[in-house]
Design a protein around this motif. Sequence first.
Motif, PDB file in Angstrom:
ATOM      1  N   GLU A  76      48.452  27.447 -63.668  1.00  0.00           N
ATOM      2  CA  GLU A  76      47.278  26.827 -63.052  1.00  0.00           C
ATOM      3  C   GLU A  76      47.582  26.348 -61.635  1.00  0.00           C
ATOM      4  O   GLU A  76      46.759  26.493 -60.721  1.00  0.00           O
ATOM      5  CB  GLU A  76      46.799  25.658 -63.909  1.00  0.00           C
ATOM      6  N   TYR A  77      48.761  25.786 -61.458  1.00  0.00           N
ATOM      7  CA  TYR A  77      49.193  25.332 -60.143  1.00  0.00           C
ATOM      8  C   TYR A  77      49.257  26.510 -59.168  1.00  0.00           C
ATOM      9  O   TYR A  77      48.848  26.412 -58.005  1.00  0.00           O
ATOM     10  CB  TYR A  77      50.557  24.652 -60.285  1.00  0.00           C
ATOM     11  N   VAL A  79      47.536  29.281 -59.194  1.00  0.00           N
ATOM     12  CA  VAL A  79      46.177  29.675 -58.811  1.00  0.00           C
ATOM     13  C   VAL A  79      45.664  28.768 -57.694  1.00  0.00           C
ATOM     14  O   VAL A  79      45.051  29.219 -56.722  1.00  0.00           O
ATOM     15  CB  VAL A  79      45.240  29.637 -60.037  1.00  0.00           C
ATOM     16  N   TRP A  80      45.911  27.471 -57.832  1.00  0.00           N
ATOM     17  CA  TRP A  80      45.504  26.485 -56.816  1.00  0.00           C
ATOM     18  C   TRP A  80      46.125  26.807 -55.454  1.00  0.00           C
ATOM     19  O   TRP A  80      45.454  26.829 -54.431  1.00  0.00           O
ATOM     20  CB  TRP A  80      45.905  25.096 -57.288  1.00  0.00           C
TER      21      TRP A  80
END
Length: 327
Positions: A76-77, A79-80
């Motif tokens: 998720e990080y 993607v950010w």
Amino acid sequence: MRIAVTGSIATDHLMVFPGRFTDQLIPDRLARVSLSFLVDDLEVRRGGVAANIAYGLGGLGLDPLLVGAVGDDFAEYEVWLKAHGVDTGAVQVSARRATARFMCITDEDANQIASFYAGAMQEARDIDLRRVLDGRPRPDLVLVGPNDPEAMLRHTRQCRDLGLPFAADPSQQLARLDGPQVRDLVTGAHWLFTNDYEAALLLERTDWTREEVLDRVGTWVTTLGGEGVRVDRADLPPLTVAAVPDAPVTDPTGVGDAFRAGFLAALGHGLPLAAAARLGCTVAATALSTVGSQSYRIDREHLLATAAHAYGTHAAHELAPALDGTP
């Protein structure tokens, strides 16, 4: 300007203590300190020095290459970061350890007590810059940020071997490094970044004078908190730039990383040192007003208005070319 940013990638656990740490310290009991602080707030945010700097550089349009080690909880990080202009293709994912954790308590005077769990960052020492850069455009600068100490030393030596200009940013790892290691990290750096306390610690660790450090580096950039920044070069008078006045103080975590992003982005656009320091201070003030190291937004008009307020319309106009690629 293509910048490869090496160093820590972490999750920040940020807490606020509604008092002063100094009020809890008993002068004649400092040899045995055992304290627990009841905190009012807890924020879990994305962080790590290398990721913070890369986030700022990405927002300023420089397409930085992030180099570091993370756990399999990084998806998720990642993607950010990609959504904010960061190339994560050189990030190594550990099969055994979680992403690093930074835990920090800030008091009402913006003093901080922190700890750092390395986790997957321990495996950054296995990253070979030669392999990372194989098939990629050669970077104009490699920033060697706080990381696993062996990784920092390896990346610095490889920069020298490959003839890559590098910036030394040992930051909080100065507390873990001995004198020969610090001297190895500093020698030959085009840029050296410290805050004022780290500058004093670096001199103590190396047993060098300020002049001896400047004989070994190109330019030494020292952030001074609310006093701004000092830029030192051998045989030249120091350049000082004031901080943005009256900047709202919400959370100081990552403010130095934001300064570095603004400073390096300005250099990447060919601006002079004074302008680079002003953009660094302007981005730092923006980060200071938010909770977390990657919560601030790079907004061109806001940055120019802040710079005009702090340094005048002429200075803001000088910064405009460095912000042409931002929203």
